[in-house]
Design a protein around this motif. Structure first.
Motif, PDB file in Angstrom:
ATOM      1  N   ILE A 101      52.176 -82.326 -23.263  1.00 21.64           N
ATOM      2  CA  ILE A 101      52.833 -81.701 -24.414  1.00 21.64           C
ATOM      3  C   ILE A 101      52.737 -80.185 -24.314  1.00 21.64           C
ATOM      4  O   ILE A 101      53.705 -79.457 -24.597  1.00 21.64           O
ATOM      5  CB  ILE A 101      52.197 -82.210 -25.725  1.00 21.64           C
ATOM      6  CG1 ILE A 101      52.410 -83.719 -25.869  1.00 21.64           C
ATOM      7  CG2 ILE A 101      52.776 -81.464 -26.926  1.00 21.64           C
ATOM      8  CD1 ILE A 101      51.690 -84.331 -27.046  1.00 21.64           C
ATOM      9  N   VAL A 102      51.568 -79.692 -23.899  1.00 20.36           N
ATOM     10  CA  VAL A 102      51.372 -78.248 -23.746  1.00 20.36           C
ATOM     11  C   VAL A 102      52.345 -77.681 -22.721  1.00 20.36           C
ATOM     12  O   VAL A 102      53.029 -76.676 -22.966  1.00 20.36           O
ATOM     13  CB  VAL A 102      49.919 -77.938 -23.330  1.00 20.36           C
ATOM     14  CG1 VAL A 102      49.756 -76.449 -22.992  1.00 20.36           C
ATOM     15  CG2 VAL A 102      48.944 -78.331 -24.436  1.00 20.36           C
ATOM     16  N   TYR A 103      52.425 -78.339 -21.561  1.00 22.77           N
ATOM     17  CA  TYR A 103      53.295 -77.834 -20.496  1.00 22.77           C
ATOM     18  C   TYR A 103      54.775 -77.948 -20.862  1.00 22.77           C
ATOM     19  O   TYR A 103      55.576 -77.062 -20.536  1.00 22.77           O
ATOM     20  CB  TYR A 103      53.006 -78.561 -19.188  1.00 22.77           C
ATOM     21  CG  TYR A 103      51.717 -78.132 -18.545  1.00 22.77           C
ATOM     22  CD1 TYR A 103      51.478 -76.788 -18.247  1.00 22.77           C
ATOM     23  CD2 TYR A 103      50.719 -79.049 -18.229  1.00 22.77           C
ATOM     24  CE1 TYR A 103      50.293 -76.371 -17.653  1.00 22.77           C
ATOM     25  CE2 TYR A 103      49.528 -78.644 -17.632  1.00 22.77           C
ATOM     26  CZ  TYR A 103      49.320 -77.308 -17.344  1.00 22.77           C
ATOM     27  OH  TYR A 103      48.144 -76.907 -16.756  1.00 22.77           O
ATOM     28  N   ASP A 104      55.131 -79.014 -21.538  1.00 22.06           N
ATOM     29  CA  ASP A 104      56.514 -79.169 -21.967  1.00 22.06           C
ATOM     30  C   ASP A 104      56.904 -78.026 -22.902  1.00 22.06           C
ATOM     31  O   ASP A 104      57.996 -77.452 -22.792  1.00 22.06           O
ATOM     32  CB  ASP A 104      56.699 -80.518 -22.664  1.00 22.06           C
ATOM     33  CG  ASP A 104      58.147 -80.762 -23.064  1.00 22.06           C
ATOM     34  OD1 ASP A 104      59.018 -80.777 -22.171  1.00 22.06           O
ATOM     35  OD2 ASP A 104      58.411 -80.911 -24.270  1.00 22.06           O
ATOM     36  N   GLN A 105      56.001 -77.675 -23.807  1.00 20.13           N
ATOM     37  CA  GLN A 105      56.267 -76.585 -24.742  1.00 20.13           C
ATOM     38  C   GLN A 105      56.376 -75.246 -24.015  1.00 20.13           C
ATOM     39  O   GLN A 105      57.259 -74.434 -24.311  1.00 20.13           O
ATOM     40  CB  GLN A 105      55.155 -76.518 -25.798  1.00 20.13           C
ATOM     41  CG  GLN A 105      55.421 -75.531 -26.925  1.00 20.13           C
ATOM     42  CD  GLN A 105      56.596 -75.916 -27.799  1.00 20.13           C
ATOM     43  OE1 GLN A 105      56.851 -77.110 -28.005  1.00 20.13           O
ATOM     44  NE2 GLN A 105      57.337 -74.933 -28.288  1.00 20.13           N
ATOM     45  N   LEU A 106      55.487 -75.021 -23.046  1.00 19.06           N
ATOM     46  CA  LEU A 106      55.538 -73.778 -22.275  1.00 19.06           C
ATOM     47  C   LEU A 106      56.863 -73.648 -21.518  1.00 19.06           C
ATOM     48  O   LEU A 106      57.478 -72.572 -21.488  1.00 19.06           O
ATOM     49  CB  LEU A 106      54.374 -73.718 -21.289  1.00 19.06           C
ATOM     50  CG  LEU A 106      52.987 -73.430 -21.864  1.00 19.06           C
ATOM     51  CD1 LEU A 106      51.922 -73.607 -20.788  1.00 19.06           C
ATOM     52  CD2 LEU A 106      52.928 -72.017 -22.440  1.00 19.06           C
ATOM     53  N   ILE A 107      57.285 -74.748 -20.897  1.00 18.57           N
ATOM     54  CA  ILE A 107      58.538 -74.724 -20.142  1.00 18.57           C
ATOM     55  C   ILE A 107      59.723 -74.419 -21.052  1.00 18.57           C
ATOM     56  O   ILE A 107      60.611 -73.627 -20.705  1.00 18.57           O
ATOM     57  CB  ILE A 107      58.729 -76.066 -19.404  1.00 18.57           C
ATOM     58  CG1 ILE A 107      57.766 -76.151 -18.215  1.00 18.57           C
ATOM     59  CG2 ILE A 107      60.173 -76.219 -18.936  1.00 18.57           C
ATOM     60  CD1 ILE A 107      57.750 -77.503 -17.521  1.00 18.57           C
ATOM     61  N   GLN A 108      59.725 -75.012 -22.242  1.00 17.88           N
ATOM     62  CA  GLN A 108      60.828 -74.783 -23.164  1.00 17.88           C
ATOM     63  C   GLN A 108      60.811 -73.357 -23.716  1.00 17.88           C
ATOM     64  O   GLN A 108      61.850 -72.687 -23.773  1.00 17.88           O
ATOM     65  CB  GLN A 108      60.758 -75.785 -24.320  1.00 17.88           C
ATOM     66  CG  GLN A 108      61.055 -77.222 -23.925  1.00 17.88           C
ATOM     67  CD  GLN A 108      61.092 -78.141 -25.135  1.00 17.88           C
ATOM     68  OE1 GLN A 108      61.732 -77.830 -26.139  1.00 17.88           O
ATOM     69  NE2 GLN A 108      60.410 -79.267 -25.045  1.00 17.88           N
ATOM     70  N   ARG A 114      49.041 -68.353 -24.592  1.00 14.14           N
ATOM     71  CA  ARG A 114      49.880 -69.383 -25.205  1.00 14.14           C
ATOM     72  C   ARG A 114      49.358 -70.779 -24.873  1.00 14.14           C
ATOM     73  O   ARG A 114      49.399 -71.681 -25.719  1.00 14.14           O
ATOM     74  CB  ARG A 114      51.325 -69.234 -24.707  1.00 14.14           C
ATOM     75  CG  ARG A 114      52.315 -70.057 -25.525  1.00 14.14           C
ATOM     76  CD  ARG A 114      52.462 -69.514 -26.925  1.00 14.14           C
ATOM     77  NE  ARG A 114      53.306 -70.379 -27.749  1.00 14.14           N
ATOM     78  CZ  ARG A 114      52.866 -71.052 -28.811  1.00 14.14           C
ATOM     79  NH1 ARG A 114      51.602 -70.948 -29.198  1.00 14.14           N
ATOM     80  NH2 ARG A 114      53.694 -71.792 -29.503  1.00 14.14           N
ATOM     81  N   PHE A 115      48.870 -70.952 -23.655  1.00 14.66           N
ATOM     82  CA  PHE A 115      48.279 -72.233 -23.267  1.00 14.66           C
ATOM     83  C   PHE A 115      47.100 -72.564 -24.184  1.00 14.66           C
ATOM     84  O   PHE A 115      46.998 -73.681 -24.689  1.00 14.66           O
ATOM     85  CB  PHE A 115      47.813 -72.172 -21.812  1.00 14.66           C
ATOM     86  CG  PHE A 115      47.404 -73.503 -21.246  1.00 14.66           C
ATOM     87  CD1 PHE A 115      46.205 -74.101 -21.607  1.00 14.66           C
ATOM     88  CD2 PHE A 115      48.224 -74.165 -20.345  1.00 14.66           C
ATOM     89  CE1 PHE A 115      45.826 -75.331 -21.086  1.00 14.66           C
ATOM     90  CE2 PHE A 115      47.851 -75.396 -19.826  1.00 14.66           C
ATOM     91  CZ  PHE A 115      46.658 -75.974 -20.192  1.00 14.66           C
ATOM     92  N   ILE A 116      46.221 -71.607 -24.389  1.00 14.25           N
ATOM     93  CA  ILE A 116      45.039 -71.825 -25.226  1.00 14.25           C
ATOM     94  C   ILE A 116      45.459 -72.185 -26.649  1.00 14.25           C
ATOM     95  O   ILE A 116      44.879 -73.088 -27.271  1.00 14.25           O
ATOM     96  CB  ILE A 116      44.137 -70.571 -25.231  1.00 14.25           C
ATOM     97  CG1 ILE A 116      43.637 -70.251 -23.820  1.00 14.25           C
ATOM     98  CG2 ILE A 116      42.967 -70.761 -26.185  1.00 14.25           C
ATOM     99  CD1 ILE A 116      42.848 -71.340 -23.163  1.00 14.25           C
ATOM    100  N   ASP A 117      46.466 -71.492 -27.178  1.00 17.85           N
ATOM    101  CA  ASP A 117      46.939 -71.783 -28.536  1.00 17.85           C
ATOM    102  C   ASP A 117      47.476 -73.213 -28.638  1.00 17.85           C
ATOM    103  O   ASP A 117      47.143 -73.953 -29.576  1.00 17.85           O
ATOM    104  CB  ASP A 117      48.051 -70.809 -28.940  1.00 17.85           C
ATOM    105  CG  ASP A 117      47.531 -69.409 -29.200  1.00 17.85           C
ATOM    106  OD1 ASP A 117      46.309 -69.257 -29.406  1.00 17.85           O
ATOM    107  OD2 ASP A 117      48.346 -68.465 -29.181  1.00 17.85           O
TER     108      ASP A 117
END
Length: 224
Positions: free
Chosen positions: A60-67, A46-49
């Protein structure tokens, strides 16, 4: 006559995909108790995507992962700080990087780099690859206040190298930021082939970095 070769960094000299996978894998291991809501495999994929080949900054990537995964034991700042501090320890070069730079130096070719990104972060990665001393000029977009494909950042690099665009070559992986931008300057544009930003507009296409010195020698010979 080719007097200088300039390079992009990510996806050209730095194997960013392998480096990123290595980093994200170890980040998960370091923070596993806080990431228990998500499997390691899914965290990496998911991080790579979300990363979009580096064109999405990691807050932005980490915020999306957390959500997405309801991660309540870690913050965006914690994950981002870990990335900024530790990514450099996982930098993996493309094959033949040091050999190629040494061969260009032996050919008396000036060597430059123009890379988009945050200044200290990119410099840390360049130093981690052990190549900073090989370059006559390195321009990083944050510190220049300009980024590719803006022609001014190319002009600055060429001026520092004291070479003309027509006597220079640019090697990169991005169809617009590298290939099209370099050609608009009058430089020879060399595309390091990849699947993320395909282009057939480059003057030359390479698969491996060790092709660069051979290409330079061929061009020198053909112009005599």
């Amino acid at each position: 006559m080719i007097e200088a070769v300039l390079f992009d960094l990510d996806g050209t000299l730095l194997d960013r995909e392998k480096s990123l996978i290595a980093f994200v894998s170890h980040q998960y291991d370091r923070l596993a108790p806080k990431l228990s809501n998500i499997s390691k495999e899914l965290y990496i994929s998911r991080f790579i995507d979300l990363d979009k080949n580096g064109y999405v900054w990691k807050d932005i990537v980490y915020d999306q992962l957390i959500q997405e995964f309801h991660l309540t034991d870690c913050t965006v700042k914690e994950l981002l700080d870990d990335y900024v501090i530790n990514f450099k320890h996982y930098c993996i070069p493309f094959r033949y990087l040091h050999q190629m730079l040494n061969e260009l130096t032996q050919l008396n070719i000036k060597i430059g780099m123009i890379t988009n990104g945050f200044g200290q972060f990119q410099l840390d990665n360049i130093q981690a690859l052990g190549i900073e001393h090989k370059f006559d000029v390195i321009l990083i977009s944050e510190w220049e206040g300009l980024k590719k494909p803006n022609p001014e950042i190319f002009n600055r690099a060429l001026a520092k190298l004291q070479v003309s665009a027509t006597n220079s070559m640019f090697v990169g992986d991005h169809a617009i930021n590298d290939i099209e931008a370099a050609q608009n300057m009058g430089m020879k544009a060399v595309w390091k082939r990849n699947d993320a930003s395909p282009t057939q507009k480059a003057d030359y296409i390479i698969h491996e970095l060790d092709e660069i010195p051979m290409l330079v020698q061929q061009l020198v010979t053909s112009q005599k």
